[in-house]
Design a protein around this motif. Structure first.
Motif, PDB file in Angstrom:
ATOM      1  N   SER A 238     116.669 -90.907 -64.304  1.00  0.00           N
ATOM      2  CA  SER A 238     116.843 -90.332 -62.973  1.00  0.00           C
ATOM      3  C   SER A 238     118.041 -89.408 -62.948  1.00  0.00           C
ATOM      4  CB  SER A 238     116.985 -91.427 -61.919  1.00  0.00           C
ATOM      5  OG  SER A 238     118.273 -91.954 -61.920  1.00  0.00           O
ATOM      6  N   TYR A 239     119.044 -89.677 -63.770  1.00  0.00           N
ATOM      7  CA  TYR A 239     120.180 -88.753 -63.877  1.00  0.00           C
ATOM      8  C   TYR A 239     119.749 -87.433 -64.492  1.00  0.00           C
ATOM      9  CZ  TYR A 239     124.792 -87.118 -65.324  1.00  0.00           C
ATOM     10  OH  TYR A 239     125.916 -86.378 -65.532  1.00  0.00           O
ATOM     11  N   MET A 240     118.871 -87.519 -65.517  1.00  0.00           N
ATOM     12  CA  MET A 240     118.429 -86.285 -66.172  1.00  0.00           C
ATOM     13  C   MET A 240     117.557 -85.453 -65.267  1.00  0.00           C
ATOM     14  SD  MET A 240     119.543 -86.262 -69.270  1.00  0.00           S
ATOM     15  CE  MET A 240     120.149 -87.345 -70.522  1.00  0.00           C
ATOM     16  N   SER A 241     116.796 -86.120 -64.363  1.00  0.00           N
ATOM     17  CA  SER A 241     115.829 -85.343 -63.588  1.00  0.00           C
ATOM     18  C   SER A 241     116.385 -84.892 -62.256  1.00  0.00           C
ATOM     19  CB  SER A 241     114.570 -86.172 -63.362  1.00  0.00           C
ATOM     20  OG  SER A 241     114.875 -87.239 -62.504  1.00  0.00           O
ATOM     21  N   ARG A 242     117.678 -85.144 -62.005  1.00  0.00           N
ATOM     22  CA  ARG A 242     118.159 -84.755 -60.676  1.00  0.00           C
ATOM     23  C   ARG A 242     118.238 -83.252 -60.522  1.00  0.00           C
ATOM     24  NH1 ARG A 242     122.332 -84.282 -63.602  1.00  0.00           N
ATOM     25  NH2 ARG A 242     124.402 -83.658 -62.988  1.00  0.00           N
ATOM     26  N   ALA A 243     118.245 -82.524 -61.657  1.00  0.00           N
ATOM     27  CA  ALA A 243     118.306 -81.067 -61.559  1.00  0.00           C
ATOM     28  C   ALA A 243     116.963 -80.470 -61.189  1.00  0.00           C
ATOM     29  CB  ALA A 243     118.780 -80.480 -62.876  1.00  0.00           C
ATOM     30  N   SER A 244     115.875 -81.189 -61.419  1.00  0.00           N
ATOM     31  CA  SER A 244     114.568 -80.580 -61.191  1.00  0.00           C
ATOM     32  C   SER A 244     113.875 -81.169 -59.986  1.00  0.00           C
ATOM     33  CB  SER A 244     113.683 -80.747 -62.428  1.00  0.00           C
ATOM     34  OG  SER A 244     113.683 -82.078 -62.827  1.00  0.00           O
ATOM     35  N   LYS A 245     114.640 -81.784 -59.083  1.00  0.00           N
ATOM     36  CA  LYS A 245     114.003 -82.295 -57.861  1.00  0.00           C
ATOM     37  C   LYS A 245     113.675 -81.139 -56.940  1.00  0.00           C
ATOM     38  CE  LYS A 245     116.271 -86.694 -57.509  1.00  0.00           C
ATOM     39  NZ  LYS A 245     117.457 -87.284 -56.939  1.00  0.00           N
ATOM     40  N   PRO A 246     112.575 -81.224 -56.162  1.00  0.00           N
ATOM     41  CA  PRO A 246     112.293 -80.141 -55.222  1.00  0.00           C
ATOM     42  C   PRO A 246     113.335 -80.134 -54.103  1.00  0.00           C
ATOM     43  CG  PRO A 246     110.713 -81.908 -54.967  1.00  0.00           C
ATOM     44  CD  PRO A 246     111.553 -82.256 -56.156  1.00  0.00           C
ATOM     45  N   GLN A 247     113.781 -78.943 -53.741  1.00  0.00           N
ATOM     46  CA  GLN A 247     114.846 -78.811 -52.748  1.00  0.00           C
ATOM     47  C   GLN A 247     114.286 -78.316 -51.433  1.00  0.00           C
ATOM     48  OE1 GLN A 247     118.533 -77.987 -53.530  1.00  0.00           O
ATOM     49  NE2 GLN A 247     118.429 -79.191 -55.384  1.00  0.00           N
ATOM     50  N   LEU A 248     114.821 -78.822 -50.352  1.00  0.00           N
ATOM     51  CA  LEU A 248     114.423 -78.338 -49.034  1.00  0.00           C
ATOM     52  C   LEU A 248     115.023 -76.942 -48.843  1.00  0.00           C
ATOM     53  CD1 LEU A 248     112.914 -79.669 -46.721  1.00  0.00           C
ATOM     54  CD2 LEU A 248     115.097 -80.265 -45.752  1.00  0.00           C
ATOM     55  N   PRO A 249     114.219 -75.954 -48.441  1.00  0.00           N
ATOM     56  CA  PRO A 249     114.814 -74.632 -48.199  1.00  0.00           C
ATOM     57  C   PRO A 249     115.651 -74.664 -46.926  1.00  0.00           C
ATOM     58  CG  PRO A 249     112.507 -74.617 -47.620  1.00  0.00           C
ATOM     59  CD  PRO A 249     112.783 -75.960 -48.232  1.00  0.00           C
ATOM     60  N   ASP A 250     116.521 -73.690 -46.801  1.00  0.00           N
ATOM     61  CA  ASP A 250     117.352 -73.607 -45.600  1.00  0.00           C
ATOM     62  C   ASP A 250     116.471 -73.411 -44.386  1.00  0.00           C
ATOM     63  OD1 ASP A 250     119.822 -71.682 -47.369  1.00  0.00           O
ATOM     64  OD2 ASP A 250     119.539 -73.833 -47.142  1.00  0.00           O
ATOM     65  N   MET A 251     116.676 -74.218 -43.399  1.00  0.00           N
ATOM     66  CA  MET A 251     115.756 -74.171 -42.251  1.00  0.00           C
ATOM     67  C   MET A 251     116.520 -73.897 -40.971  1.00  0.00           C
ATOM     68  SD  MET A 251     113.141 -77.258 -42.754  1.00  0.00           S
ATOM     69  CE  MET A 251     111.556 -76.623 -43.058  1.00  0.00           C
ATOM     70  N   GLU A 252     115.803 -73.295 -40.016  1.00  0.00           N
ATOM     71  CA  GLU A 252     116.378 -73.165 -38.686  1.00  0.00           C
ATOM     72  C   GLU A 252     115.297 -73.441 -37.665  1.00  0.00           C
ATOM     73  OE1 GLU A 252     119.132 -70.246 -38.146  1.00  0.00           O
ATOM     74  OE2 GLU A 252     118.738 -69.939 -36.019  1.00  0.00           O
ATOM     75  N   GLY A 253     115.504 -74.429 -36.873  1.00  0.00           N
ATOM     76  CA  GLY A 253     114.532 -74.775 -35.829  1.00  0.00           C
ATOM     77  C   GLY A 253     113.195 -75.189 -36.408  1.00  0.00           C
ATOM     78  N   GLY A 254     113.213 -75.806 -37.563  1.00  0.00           N
ATOM     79  CA  GLY A 254     111.969 -76.302 -38.128  1.00  0.00           C
ATOM     80  C   GLY A 254     111.212 -75.277 -38.937  1.00  0.00           C
ATOM     81  N   VAL A 255     111.731 -74.091 -39.062  1.00  0.00           N
ATOM     82  CA  VAL A 255     111.018 -73.046 -39.810  1.00  0.00           C
ATOM     83  C   VAL A 255     111.929 -72.586 -40.939  1.00  0.00           C
ATOM     84  CG1 VAL A 255     110.071 -70.742 -39.661  1.00  0.00           C
ATOM     85  CG2 VAL A 255     109.813 -72.316 -37.753  1.00  0.00           C
ATOM     86  N   PRO A 256     111.425 -72.490 -42.155  1.00  0.00           N
ATOM     87  CA  PRO A 256     112.297 -72.071 -43.257  1.00  0.00           C
ATOM     88  C   PRO A 256     112.798 -70.651 -43.052  1.00  0.00           C
ATOM     89  CG  PRO A 256     110.238 -72.927 -44.094  1.00  0.00           C
ATOM     90  CD  PRO A 256     110.097 -72.860 -42.619  1.00  0.00           C
ATOM     91  N   LEU A 257     114.059 -70.443 -43.338  1.00  0.00           N
ATOM     92  CA  LEU A 257     114.617 -69.098 -43.303  1.00  0.00           C
ATOM     93  C   LEU A 257     114.179 -68.321 -44.514  1.00  0.00           C
ATOM     94  CD1 LEU A 257     118.327 -69.960 -42.541  1.00  0.00           C
ATOM     95  CD2 LEU A 257     116.694 -69.035 -40.921  1.00  0.00           C
ATOM     96  N   ALA A 258     114.131 -67.044 -44.431  1.00  0.00           N
ATOM     97  CA  ALA A 258     113.875 -66.146 -45.581  1.00  0.00           C
ATOM     98  C   ALA A 258     112.648 -66.546 -46.379  1.00  0.00           C
ATOM     99  CB  ALA A 258     115.097 -66.085 -46.491  1.00  0.00           C
ATOM    100  N   ALA A 259     112.281 -65.855 -47.312  1.00  0.00           N
ATOM    101  CA  ALA A 259     111.109 -66.089 -48.173  1.00  0.00           C
ATOM    102  C   ALA A 259     109.888 -66.446 -47.333  1.00  0.00           C
ATOM    103  CB  ALA A 259     111.341 -67.222 -49.134  1.00  0.00           C
TER     104      ALA A 259
END
Lengths: 225, 154
Positions: free
Chosen positions: B133-154
């Protein structure tokens, strides 16, 4: 991308016109741009076992993705032997992926063979040496003692010879960058020399020659089969 | 998930056995070589070391090898019975191995040995899970930056 069941208006015109279209037999699961009244997959006399979208008349194969090639046989399932693996050890009689496979499986099988042979000899010896009037427990004890004396000794020796052979074989492979029978013979020779190294020059030479020959025969057999 | 780095089950017993045996032989050679060297009188050190290696190292190898082989047999058997692959399989297999190898010494000895081996394997498995689990912490899916429930950018 053209979906086989449902699609744009122009595709429905090229498909065979539905003969009987009372109600749609197939529910459109894919999002389509056509209106729901066209049911392009209603073909004539759908077979009772297959749903209609699987019968060949109901869609034109060439309208699907061009690389689907569904009209040809399923070539993807034809595995050619050459393409399965290009590791150097994979085509022999006993496939292996490298020196660690050789080491572990080789020493494992040699130890178990030695254990089985020594155990069988010990079993015979234990049964022979127990007095005839012994009870079953005494006989079992004497058999177990003989088996644990003979079996592991032969197994250990066989396993150590296998380890030494595989280590030197691997070293020669790396040093010569080539995998052939001479590595085996050389490794067997050195193993034989080391095995009798405490007994003098002549036993060392005899043992080395024996092991080298055995290794050569083994590598010939595994590459020939 | 299934561990695809190991070979399939009946064959892997030979692999585990051979690997454990090799480790035991090489480790035993070093250990008993040094021990024989140090415990021999001054003119006899080399031959003392060689004699110790010849008599003791195969035994160490055989012990390691039988531990690894029996462990692998129980591991495969438990996997086949449970039809699942999770960390409990090696722990149970370690428990059974400790018991099986000590069985000739009586029930109490076998029981203690089984519990010890089970705990040891539990520690190994725990360390393994922590490492992965230490090795795989770099490849976890990340939540994108959000505002009001909608992802910013992209």
């Amino acid at each position: 991308m053209v979906w086989p069941f449902g699609g744009s208006k122009k595709d429905t015109e090229s498909l065979p016109s539905p003969v009987t279209s009372n109600e749609p037999l197939v529910v459109d699961r894919a999002p389509t741009t056509s209106d729901s009244s066209t049911a392009p997959l209603e073909s004539k006399a759908p077979s009772p076992e297959l749903p209609t979208f699987l019968s060949a008349e109901s869609f034109d194969v060439s309208k699907l993705h061009p690389l689907a090639g569904l009209d040809k046989a399923l070539e993807a399932l034809d595995l050619e032997d050459d393409a399965l693996s290009d590791l150097p050890g994979s085509k022999g009689f006993l496939p292996s992926r490298g020196w660690s496979d050789d080491l572990c499986y080789g020493s494992g099988t040699m130890y178990m063979s030695g254990l089985a042979l020594g155990g069988a000899y010990g079993l015979a010896e234990g049964l022979r040496q127990s007095p005839t009037s012994a009870t079953a427990k005494l006989k079992l004890n004497s058999v177990l003692n003989a088996v644990t004396r003979r079996g592991p000794y032969l197994g250990n020796s066989a396993g150590i010879l296998a380890i030494s052979y595989n280590v030197f074989n691997g070293l020669f492979d790396v040093y010569r960058s080539y995998h052939d029978a001479y590595n085996s013979i050389g490794a067997g020779f050195i193993t034989g020399i080391l095995y009798r190294s405490t007994k003098g020059i002549k036993p060392m030479a005899i043992s080395g020659a024996l092991m080298g020959t055995a290794a050569g025969v083994w590598s010939y057999l595994t590459s020939a089969i | 998930m299934a561990d695809h780095t190991r070979d399939p089950c009946p064959v892997v017993i030979i692999n585990d056995f051979g690997g454990a045996f090799s480790m035991g032989v090489i480790g035993g050679t070093i250990w008993h070589g040094i021990k024989g060297f140090r415990n021999s009188p001054s003119g006899e050190r080399r031959s003392g070391a060689i004699a110790a290696i010849r008599s003791r190292a195969p035994v160490v190898g055989g012990n390691f090898g039988s531990w690894g082989g029996v462990f692998s047999i129980f591991d495969c058997a438990i996997k086949g019975i449970r039809r699942k692959e999770d960390p409990f399989n090696p722990i149970l297999a370690g428990f059974c191995t400790g018991g099986a190898l000590a069985m000739r010494g009586g029930f109490k000895h076998a029981r203690n040995s089984a519990i010890t081996c089970g705990c040891l394997l539990a520690v190994f498995e725990g360390v393994g899970i922590a490492m992965s689990s230490y090795m795989s912490r770099a490849s976890k899916p990340q939540l994108p930056d959000m505002e009001g429930g909608v992802p910013l950018a992209a």
